[in-house]
Design a protein around this motif. Structure first.
Motif, PDB file in Angstrom:
ATOM      1  N   MET A  24       0.816  -1.229   0.000  1.00 33.94           N
ATOM      2  CA  MET A  24       0.000   0.000   0.000  1.00 33.94           C
ATOM      3  C   MET A  24       0.848   1.278   0.000  1.00 33.94           C
ATOM      4  SD  MET A  24      -3.014  -1.217  -0.248  1.00 33.94           S
ATOM      5  CE  MET A  24      -4.298  -0.065   0.256  1.00 33.94           C
ATOM      6  N   ALA A  25       2.057   1.192  -0.542  1.00 32.54           N
ATOM      7  CA  ALA A  25       2.928   2.379  -0.598  1.00 32.54           C
ATOM      8  C   ALA A  25       3.065   2.909  -2.029  1.00 32.54           C
ATOM      9  CB  ALA A  25       4.310   2.032  -0.038  1.00 32.54           C
ATOM     10  N   GLN A  47       5.342   9.350  -6.847  1.00 37.30           N
ATOM     11  CA  GLN A  47       5.238  10.200  -8.027  1.00 37.30           C
ATOM     12  C   GLN A  47       5.412   9.339  -9.289  1.00 37.30           C
ATOM     13  OE1 GLN A  47       5.417  13.560  -6.581  1.00 37.30           O
ATOM     14  NE2 GLN A  47       4.116  13.908  -8.365  1.00 37.30           N
ATOM     15  N   ASP A  48       6.490   8.536  -9.295  1.00 33.47           N
ATOM     16  CA  ASP A  48       6.844   7.764 -10.489  1.00 33.47           C
ATOM     17  C   ASP A  48       7.133   6.307 -10.098  1.00 33.47           C
ATOM     18  OD1 ASP A  48       7.853   6.701 -12.817  1.00 33.47           O
ATOM     19  OD2 ASP A  48       9.131   8.429 -13.277  1.00 33.47           O
ATOM     20  N   PRO A  49       6.055   5.512  -9.919  1.00 30.93           N
ATOM     21  CA  PRO A  49       6.236   4.142  -9.407  1.00 30.93           C
ATOM     22  C   PRO A  49       7.071   3.239 -10.311  1.00 30.93           C
ATOM     23  CG  PRO A  49       3.934   4.571  -9.964  1.00 30.93           C
ATOM     24  CD  PRO A  49       4.634   5.871 -10.078  1.00 30.93           C
ATOM     25  N   ASN A  70      -7.878  12.273  -1.219  1.00 27.29           N
ATOM     26  CA  ASN A  70      -6.662  11.842  -1.940  1.00 27.29           C
ATOM     27  C   ASN A  70      -5.516  12.832  -1.786  1.00 27.29           C
ATOM     28  OD1 ASN A  70      -7.472   9.313  -3.207  1.00 27.29           O
ATOM     29  ND2 ASN A  70      -8.989  10.573  -4.262  1.00 27.29           N
ATOM     30  N   LYS A  71      -5.830  14.121  -1.936  1.00 27.51           N
ATOM     31  CA  LYS A  71      -4.763  15.126  -1.922  1.00 27.51           C
ATOM     32  C   LYS A  71      -4.107  15.179  -0.540  1.00 27.51           C
ATOM     33  CE  LYS A  71      -3.826  19.632  -3.878  1.00 27.51           C
ATOM     34  NZ  LYS A  71      -3.958  20.855  -3.065  1.00 27.51           N
ATOM     35  N   LYS A 118      -1.221   9.517  -5.051  1.00 26.11           N
ATOM     36  CA  LYS A 118      -0.829  10.001  -6.380  1.00 26.11           C
ATOM     37  C   LYS A 118      -1.441   9.150  -7.498  1.00 26.11           C
ATOM     38  CE  LYS A 118       2.242  13.044  -4.722  1.00 26.11           C
ATOM     39  NZ  LYS A 118       3.078  12.487  -3.697  1.00 26.11           N
ATOM     40  N   HIS A 119      -1.900   7.943  -7.156  1.00 23.10           N
ATOM     41  CA  HIS A 119      -2.464   7.030  -8.171  1.00 23.10           C
ATOM     42  C   HIS A 119      -3.683   6.333  -7.571  1.00 23.10           C
ATOM     43  CE1 HIS A 119       1.274   7.411 -10.499  1.00 23.10           C
ATOM     44  NE2 HIS A 119       1.815   7.492  -9.305  1.00 23.10           N
TER      45      HIS A 119
END
Ligand SMILES: C[S@@+](CC[C@H](N)C(=O)[O-])C[C@H]1O[C@@H](n2cnc3c(N)ncnc32)[C@H](O)[C@@H]1O
Length: 196
Positions: free
Chosen positions: A106-107, A112-114, A147-148, A153-154
């Motif tokens: 769950m991380a 930002q860019d998995p 979410n924010k 981020k996804h």
């Protein structure tokens, strides 16, 4: 202030503890773990998922960006010299150590860019090492209440997206849905993706 720093001291609820225990058990079964190995838990938080791997630990390195979450992790593990934590952000920093297994629960939806992080984690694997990620299947953005504020981020990840990451990283993928959660009169699924 980082969302996880704010919530760290109240993070461990009986519901979350039980869920992470079950997810860890399913992950261990799928990985067919049998011996003690060096494990990194990426985004370990308070260790609810990673510490469930205790029968299989030669060492455990919990990494996270939130020092408050790690403070809770450190309190639980201070008696165990084979378990350590690092506050580090692998989106822009690097870790030299190598692991037999990298786990994460769950991380990834906070990154930002998995895909870039997956590729970076590949560099931290020993030969024949594996990366096992548990996270949300693609959802409509209703899973988290804000979410924010919660650093989401996804809205989860589809199987197709994970297959694309695997192809880009030149890794094989073993994928399955391992859990279904019911809230907001909606079903949310959690996947286990093993990259190897
Ligand atoms: C929803 S919690 C999950 C914690 C734990 N894995 C569990 O299952 O109980 C997400 C964790 O990812 C961490 N995190 C967010 N961004 C991160 C990053 N770039 N690198 C490492 N950890 C990160 C957060 O601080 C938080 O502890």
């Amino acid at each position: 202030m980082n969302h996880f720093n704010q919530v760290a001291n109240d993070w461990d609820t009986p519901e979350k503890t039980q869920m992470m225990k079950e997810l860890a058990k399913k992950t261990q079964k799928r990985l067919k773990l049998s011996q003690k190995i060096d494990i990194m838990d990426f985004g370990t938080g308070t260790g609810l998922f990673g510490l469930e791997f205790h029968p299989y630990l030669h060492t455990l390195t919990g990494i996270d960006t939130s020092q408050e979450m790690l403070n809770v992790f450190n309190k639980k593990t201070e008696a165990f010299s084979h378990i350590q934590s690092h506050q580090i952000n692998l989106e822009d920093q690097s870790l030299a150590s190598k692991f037999d297994l990298i786990i994460s629960s769950m991380a990834f939806h906070h990154l930002q860019d998995p895909k870039k992080v997956l590729m970076k984690l590949k560099e931290n694997l020993k030969q024949n090492g594996r990366i096992a990620i548990v996270d949300l299947d693609q959802e409509d953005g209703s899973f988290h209440p804000d979410n924010k504020a919660m650093g989401v981020k996804h809205f989860g990840f589809s199987k197709q997206e994970l297959q694309y990451w695997a192809k880009q990283a030149k890794l094989n993928l073993d994928y399955q849905i391992i859990n279904t959660l019911h809230k907001n009169e909606t079903e949310y699924h959690q996947f286990l993706a093993i990259f190897y």
